[in-house]
Design an enzyme around this catalytic site. Sequence first.
Site, PDB file in Angstrom:
ATOM      1  N   HIS A   1       0.919  -1.578  -0.369  1.00  0.00           N
ATOM      2  CA  HIS A   1      -0.107  -0.031   0.306  1.00  0.00           C
ATOM      3  C   HIS A   1       0.994   0.784  -0.017  1.00  0.00           C
ATOM      4  CE1 HIS A   1      -3.161  -2.586   2.228  1.00  0.00           C
ATOM      5  NE2 HIS A   1      -1.823  -3.390   2.162  1.00  0.00           N
ATOM      6  N   TYR A   2       0.292   2.853  -0.051  1.00  0.00           N
ATOM      7  CA  TYR A   2       0.759   3.780   0.346  1.00  0.00           C
ATOM      8  C   TYR A   2       0.248   4.181   1.151  1.00  0.00           C
ATOM      9  CZ  TYR A   2      -1.934   5.539  -3.927  1.00  0.00           C
ATOM     10  OH  TYR A   2      -2.654   6.397  -4.881  1.00  0.00           O
ATOM     11  N   THR A   3       0.704   5.129   1.467  1.00  0.00           N
ATOM     12  CA  THR A   3      -0.160   5.601   2.806  1.00  0.00           C
ATOM     13  C   THR A   3      -0.623   6.675   2.803  1.00  0.00           C
ATOM     14  OG1 THR A   3       1.734   7.061   3.668  1.00  0.00           O
ATOM     15  CG2 THR A   3       1.709   4.609   4.752  1.00  0.00           C
TER      16      THR A   3
ATOM     17  N   GLU B   1       2.406  -0.781   4.383  1.00  0.00           N
ATOM     18  CA  GLU B   1       2.457   0.283   4.541  1.00  0.00           C
ATOM     19  C   GLU B   1       3.805   1.471   4.254  1.00  0.00           C
ATOM     20  OE1 GLU B   1      -0.384   2.085   3.775  1.00  0.00           O
ATOM     21  OE2 GLU B   1      -2.069   1.090   4.463  1.00  0.00           O
TER      22      GLU B   1
ATOM     23  N   HIS C   1      -2.463  -3.318  -3.427  1.00  0.00           N
ATOM     24  CA  HIS C   1      -4.010  -3.240  -2.336  1.00  0.00           C
ATOM     25  C   HIS C   1      -4.935  -3.185  -4.157  1.00  0.00           C
ATOM     26  CE1 HIS C   1      -6.749  -1.628   0.490  1.00  0.00           C
ATOM     27  NE2 HIS C   1      -6.680  -2.252   0.413  1.00  0.00           N
TER      28      HIS C   1
ATOM     29  N   ASP D   1      -3.512   2.308  -4.948  1.00  0.00           N
ATOM     30  CA  ASP D   1      -2.777   2.127  -4.553  1.00  0.00           C
ATOM     31  C   ASP D   1      -1.596   0.681  -4.422  1.00  0.00           C
ATOM     32  OD1 ASP D   1      -5.123   1.483  -2.396  1.00  0.00           O
ATOM     33  OD2 ASP D   1      -3.018   1.453  -0.730  1.00  0.00           O
TER      34      ASP D   1
END
Length: 342
Positions: free
Chosen positions: A47-49, A111, A158, A168
């Site tokens: 994922h990215y945040t 993440e 994701h 993401d």
Amino acid sequence: MKTLIVPVILALLAGCATAPVEPVGPRVDTSLTAKGQSSRARFLVLHYTVADTPLSIKILTEQQVSAHYLLTDAPQPVIYRLVDESRAAYHAGNSSWKNYTQLNNSSIGIEIVNAGWKDTPAGRVYAPFPQIQVDALVGLVKDIVQRHGIAPENVLGHSDIAPQRKQDPGPLFPWQQLAQAGLVLWPDANRVAAVRPVFEAFLPDVAWFQRKLATHGYAIVQSGLLDPQTRTVLSAFQMKYRPADIAGNLDADTATLLEVLTTPANAPLPVVPPAVITSPVPPLPPAQVPLPPPAPLIPETAPAPAAPLPVPSPAVPVPEPTPVSPPVPAAAPASPATPGTL
């Protein structure tokens, strides 16, 4: 009198300090190990945040959303372990891949601190991933997949497991670098070159693309129409394997990549027009049919848990938080959300 009491007290204290602690309940013998077992982790999800490091830490430690690891974007990246790998983290949300659903119970989530994207007059601009951050990620992923026996085809974004809701880690995520390290499923370049002329000569119809996307692993309704959900899934696939164009259109390049990725390495590739090619499609989980079109982003604070869906693994279902990150680019433009990832 005092001289008599003090030695007695000291003796009692010494006795308490050295007395063995009696176990509560029956003793558990751990000397035996069963042969029939495996890791509960079948998938690894990236994922990215869409937030900086302090805000990412705050959300992932103080709210219901969580992840097993958080990788910062500092000049010397730091890897925080937020949830023990033996426990489920709430990072995947309502998700599926092939015949598995609710992947919180069967996955490890990472993440990555990254700003995500922003809309500008020139179009949508995505934040890059610094190479030093990518190097740290490759090492972390390599360690996790080796210990848990996670196959390359199960190292996912994701946007793979929830394409109607998530985009993401986005089109700038360096999937090919992970593939070069043997961590991600990737199409063989020679097979791609060999089969491309077939699809340049004859582009298959929408139903063919939908079948291939489902065979690859995506949850997609077999409508036979180039509808919004199909464009969204096509865009998710393109973000991973052909990020130069993620518009969700049907084209020969996307068809070629799908054909190579869904054909076993030891099986022949097609040499006839794809109109006569058929391929088996695994049934979609009932809870995933139909998938709704992407909804406009609604800012959220503390996500409310949702009812769990059946999971094919023996893990006990856990409450799921609701979504908080941005929709896929094929949907109407929206604003970045807070991290976390459900």
